[in-house]
Enzyme design. Sequence first.
Site, PDB file in Angstrom:
ATOM      1  N   ARG A 168       0.851  -1.186   0.000  1.00 42.71           N
ATOM      2  CA  ARG A 168       0.000   0.000   0.000  1.00 42.71           C
ATOM      3  C   ARG A 168       0.887   1.237   0.000  1.00 42.71           C
ATOM      4  O   ARG A 168       1.827   1.327   0.784  1.00 42.71           O
ATOM      5  CB  ARG A 168      -0.909   0.015   1.236  1.00 42.71           C
ATOM      6  CG  ARG A 168      -1.869  -1.161   1.335  1.00 42.71           C
ATOM      7  CD  ARG A 168      -2.504  -1.210   2.725  1.00 42.71           C
ATOM      8  NE  ARG A 168      -1.495  -1.431   3.759  1.00 42.71           N
ATOM      9  CZ  ARG A 168      -1.711  -1.291   5.063  1.00 42.71           C
ATOM     10  NH1 ARG A 168      -2.907  -0.913   5.481  1.00 42.71           N
ATOM     11  NH2 ARG A 168      -0.747  -1.519   5.938  1.00 42.71           N
TER      12      ARG A 168
ATOM     13  N   CYS B 207     -31.259 -13.953   8.120  1.00 43.45           N
ATOM     14  CA  CYS B 207     -30.943 -12.519   8.066  1.00 43.45           C
ATOM     15  C   CYS B 207     -30.536 -12.039   6.684  1.00 43.45           C
ATOM     16  O   CYS B 207     -31.121 -11.075   6.168  1.00 43.45           O
ATOM     17  CB  CYS B 207     -29.827 -12.205   9.062  1.00 43.45           C
ATOM     18  SG  CYS B 207     -30.307 -12.437  10.787  1.00 43.45           S
TER      19      CYS B 207
ATOM     20  N   ARG C 102     -34.105 -21.935   7.437  1.00 44.54           N
ATOM     21  CA  ARG C 102     -34.675 -20.778   6.752  1.00 44.54           C
ATOM     22  C   ARG C 102     -33.751 -20.287   5.637  1.00 44.54           C
ATOM     23  O   ARG C 102     -32.582 -20.032   5.845  1.00 44.54           O
ATOM     24  CB  ARG C 102     -34.946 -19.651   7.754  1.00 44.54           C
ATOM     25  CG  ARG C 102     -36.146 -19.905   8.638  1.00 44.54           C
ATOM     26  CD  ARG C 102     -36.320 -18.813   9.683  1.00 44.54           C
ATOM     27  NE  ARG C 102     -35.265 -18.817  10.680  1.00 44.54           N
ATOM     28  CZ  ARG C 102     -35.180 -17.937  11.679  1.00 44.54           C
ATOM     29  NH1 ARG C 102     -36.087 -16.972  11.786  1.00 44.54           N
ATOM     30  NH2 ARG C 102     -34.199 -18.018  12.563  1.00 44.54           N
TER      31      ARG C 102
END
Length: 416
Positions: free
Chosen positions: A143, A249, A317
Amino acid sequence: MGAGYVGLTTAACLAHLGHDVTCGDVDEQRVAALADGVIPIHEEGLQELVRAGLDAGRLRFVVGAGPAADGAAFAFLCVPTPQGQDGSADMRIVQEVAAEIGPRLGQDAIVVNKSTVPVGSTRVVERSLGRRLAVVSNPEFLREGSAVHDFLHPSRIVIGADDQAAAIRVVDLFDGVGAPVVVTDPPTAETIKYASNAFLATKVSFVNAIANVCEAVGANVREVTLGMGYDRRINSEFLRPGPGWGGSCLPKDSAALVRIAEDAGYDFRLLKGVIEVNAQQQERVVAKVIRAAGGSVRKKRVAAWGLTFKAGTDDLRESPALVVIDRLVDAGATVTAYDPTRKEPLPGMAVAADPYDACEDAAVLVVLTEWDEFRWLDLAIVRNRMATPHIVDTRGLIEPAAARRAGFALSGVGLP
């Protein structure tokens, strides 16, 4: 080879680690300045490392790649690969430098490709060298502003080589640098570089889109990102391929956020794409199973290991496992499933008492949830129970060599 951002940092840091480094560049003025300890870029700690290397006699700068390569045990290619008009990387400089240094390297020299190059570039470099030398991929993850720190304290060191001995020699160059080392093949190492940057770009685009939503609904993006950042799943986790994400979720909240943004006047296309890719992934798994079954699952038995959306829960789910199974049933398959948390039958499928029973007379076994127990099952027993030896492992639990020994044809997600 190359005294630009990557080459200069690499040269100075390798000298700091105790190696004798010669850095070659075509820019005569730059070479002269560097030889006097004057660096052309502002980078914390780099000036000091260059001067220390020069003072210790471990670092020198020369004009041209050829003179730098003379007598070198390793030749690091750190030259530009500019973007072409079509978006691809221009390899001409890499090829020219490789052709220049090829005749001047010793018999046991290793060429290390540190430039950002397209997948498969080690082969291009091998041909350009004009002789048989080991070429290793060692992508950089530096970086700007912290390049010296990133080199000396990296999050990982990636080595891609077809020659294991060459890979070990390159790894030894980083002795004293404490970091995980990933040794793989060259295409994978090159892909790691591109995939890492693409993922970082995706994170930036995502947070930019969230910022747009925050503006529309009156939320504070700094506090939103602070709250997100404490979630460890947003760091290194959730990078495992599979049949898609599910649960109580993610599907619900993703769809809700798209609608919230729309109601506020923002088209959240990035998140729509994420949802679309998830649906596509489930369809791809279905296609893999059908392909493994010979092109059709009609009137064939399919064994499924795993029903919950992830291991460690009994939650069904929005489970991608159930989506895949439903699609297979729609295509005419008879599915028998096994999951450690389920014993009673579910609509459209039978549920077996153990994983071996689920495989009875099956044309294909598909692994859909990452339950750890699936790693340790006896594949010879599984093979004897099945009608044909085909496994589609969407979670990467089945060891390929073990599958081959048991006589299976194994396909996975993201694997050759």
